[in-house]
Design a protein around this motif. Structure first.
Motif, PDB file in Angstrom:
ATOM      1  N   VAL A  82       0.775  -1.014  -0.047  1.00 57.29           N
ATOM      2  CA  VAL A  82      -0.002   0.004   0.015  1.00 57.29           C
ATOM      3  C   VAL A  82       1.056   1.156  -0.004  1.00 57.29           C
ATOM      4  N   MET A  83       0.601   2.234  -0.604  1.00 58.25           N
ATOM      5  CA  MET A  83       1.506   3.252  -0.799  1.00 58.25           C
ATOM      6  C   MET A  83       0.601   4.554  -0.794  1.00 58.25           C
ATOM      7  N   GLU A  84       0.783   5.433   0.053  1.00 59.93           N
ATOM      8  CA  GLU A  84       0.135   6.574   0.581  1.00 59.93           C
ATOM      9  C   GLU A  84       1.165   7.857   0.066  1.00 59.93           C
ATOM     10  N   ILE A  95       2.309  -4.629   3.444  1.00 58.40           N
ATOM     11  CA  ILE A  95       3.427  -3.634   3.632  1.00 58.40           C
ATOM     12  C   ILE A  95       2.817  -2.195   3.194  1.00 58.40           C
ATOM     13  N   GLY A  96       3.185  -1.326   4.192  1.00 56.06           N
ATOM     14  CA  GLY A  96       2.774   0.069   3.603  1.00 56.06           C
ATOM     15  C   GLY A  96       4.169   0.917   3.585  1.00 56.06           C
ATOM     16  N   ILE A  97       3.807   1.752   2.459  1.00 54.60           N
ATOM     17  CA  ILE A  97       4.933   2.831   2.239  1.00 54.60           C
ATOM     18  C   ILE A  97       4.357   4.211   2.302  1.00 54.60           C
ATOM     19  N   ASN A 157      -1.953   2.121   9.263  1.00 52.00           N
ATOM     20  CA  ASN A 157      -2.084   1.001   9.827  1.00 52.00           C
ATOM     21  C   ASN A 157      -3.448   0.315   9.614  1.00 52.00           C
ATOM     22  N   PHE A 158      -4.474   1.311   9.526  1.00 54.03           N
ATOM     23  CA  PHE A 158      -5.893   1.133   9.121  1.00 54.03           C
ATOM     24  C   PHE A 158      -5.881   0.450   7.810  1.00 54.03           C
TER      25      PHE A 158
END
Length: 431
Positions: free
Chosen positions: A249-251, A285-287, A266-267
């Motif tokens: 997931v990329m924000e 995994i989040g970036i 996290n959500f």
């Protein structure tokens, strides 16, 4: 009854296809073997020049004389110019271990080695680029771009909590894949942009984005929709990593990092793990990509997070430097070699229009897959024949969205079908 010629039987066609594949494979192996021998020869020539200059005190002029004599005796052989002989000497000096040359460096074309000699000074960094070029199959232009962008100094440098939230092999690989900062120079954007504009620009340069992210990233979608507790949420960019076997997931944030960004990520990761992750997938995994960050604040924000995530900066440039512009493929070359961007764009537009149509007409829960979504359209008056025609083109659109090869003919056909389908959906919405 006219007998069938053996040349027209499936058996002959299969034989022909098999032999053609064997010939192609043999030619590739022969080319690789020739390259290995050539690079090894250049290293030996360079080593001899170095040794003689050291032991006998020869100056630089001997290279000019050596080039003249060698070209006289081997007129059919290219690569014996004074300039190239100097590169051979520098090559042997930069890579003194013959075993490393034969087992590693000789896998790269000579032009790659010349670029490394010109652009990279440190032995550790030079060898790192050698390994990366071999692993990822970089062309010389791509290698030049990665060196110019300082990839060696950026790779694996993001602040993450992977060591605590992922098992050891997974955490090490994930850490090595995350960069800081990410170089989005290819966008040619100024600093005064919105998050949506940044996201749209990245999608319009999908090929360059995938190259910057690194090997293994497969594009899933942008503004990826999911529901939690009856409310709609949208992920900026969603990828699946083929080596890590997990969703990424990329924000995107056009401001400095704030602690609340970690809570939101996290959500999102909890939702993706619950709704998309398969039993065999690793944890998502989040970036979080920010304009800037305070490392102490990032450390505190990630310390107690239960989900694996990292925070990195991105770098924008108003214009590419002239040397880099010369090295990178042109927009026309990208459009000719990768007929994907227009397909990705039209697929996004189709999915957005369908979701808006279904939201307008029915309060039912929306499925995630576009393939499932289009199955609901005939009930709203769209011809099943039109839906079936688009369904046949959807495979090509999905291949393009995942950065897979698509022929020019298939791309043109799929674009025509999808554009017509998009017009039908918009007309349906206006009724």
């Amino acid at each position: 009854m006219t007998p069938i010629s053996p040349l027209e039987t499936p058996s002959y066609s299969a034989l022909l296809a098999d032999l053609k594949e064997r010939i192609r494979a043999a030619r590739v192996r022969a080319a690789v073997a020739v390259n290995r021998e050539l690079v090894s020869l250049y290293w030996l020539i360079g080593k001899e020049i170095l040794a003689r200059q050291d032991s006998e005190g020869w100056g630089a002029r001997v290279i000019d004389r050596l080039s003249q004599d060698l070209r006289r005796d081997f007129p059919e052989m290219t690569g014996l110019s004074p300039r190239n002989l100097k590169y051979m000497r520098a090559f042997a000096e930069a890579f003194p271990d013959e075993q490393i040359v034969q087992q590693l460096v000789a896998q790269l074309p000579w032009g790659h080695s010349v670029k490394l000699l010109d652009a990279v000074k440190g032995p550790e960094e030079r060898l790192w680029y050698v390994r990366q070029a071999i692993e990822h199959g970089w062309s010389r232009n791509v290698l030049a771009h990665q060196i110019e962008s300082g990839l060696f100094l950026r790779q694996g440098k993001a602040i993450t909590n992977f060591a605590r939230t992922l098992p050891a092999p997974q955490s090490d690989l994930a850490q090595a894949l995350i960069k800081d900062p990410y170089a989005f120079d290819f966008l040619s954007l100024g600093s005064a942009i919105s998050e949506r504009e940044l996201e749209q620009a990245l999608l319009e340069h999908l090929r360059a984005l995938i190259l910057e992210l690194g090997k293994g990233f497969s594009f899933v979608g942008s503004q990826y929709h999911f529901e939690v507790g009856g409310q709609d949420y949208f992920i900026d960019l969603l990828f699946y990593h083929l080596r890590l076997r997990c969703f990424v997931v990329m924000e995107l944030k056009i401001e400095d990092f704030k602690p609340e960004f970690a809570g939101k990520m996290n959500f999102y990761l909890s939702a993706v793990d619950d709704q998309l992750r398969h039993a065999t997938d690793a944890p998502s995994i989040g970036i979080i990509l920010c304009k800037g960050k305070n490392e102490v604040i990032v450390e505190y924000a990630l310390r107690d997070s239960s989900k694996p995530m990292g925070v990195a900066e991105y770098r924008l440039s108003a214009a590419l430097p002239a040397p880099l512009q010369a090295e990178l493929p042109t927009e026309a070359e990208f459009a000719r070699e990768f007929p994907l961007l227009s397909l990705v764009r039209v697929r996004m537009e189709v999915e957005r229009e369908i979701r808006m149509l279904l939201d307008d007409r029915s309060p039912a829960e929306r499925p995630v897959s576009l393939g499932i979504l289009i199955g609901d359209l005939p009930q709203f008056g769209l011809s099943p024949q039109i839906v079936d025609r688009f369904r046949s083109a959807l495979n090509v659109l999905n291949r393009a969205a995942h950065n897979m090869d698509v022929s020019a003919e298939d791309a043109a056909t799929a674009a025509e079908v999808a554009t017509a389908f998009l017009a039908e959906i918009r007309a349906l919405r206006e009724r």
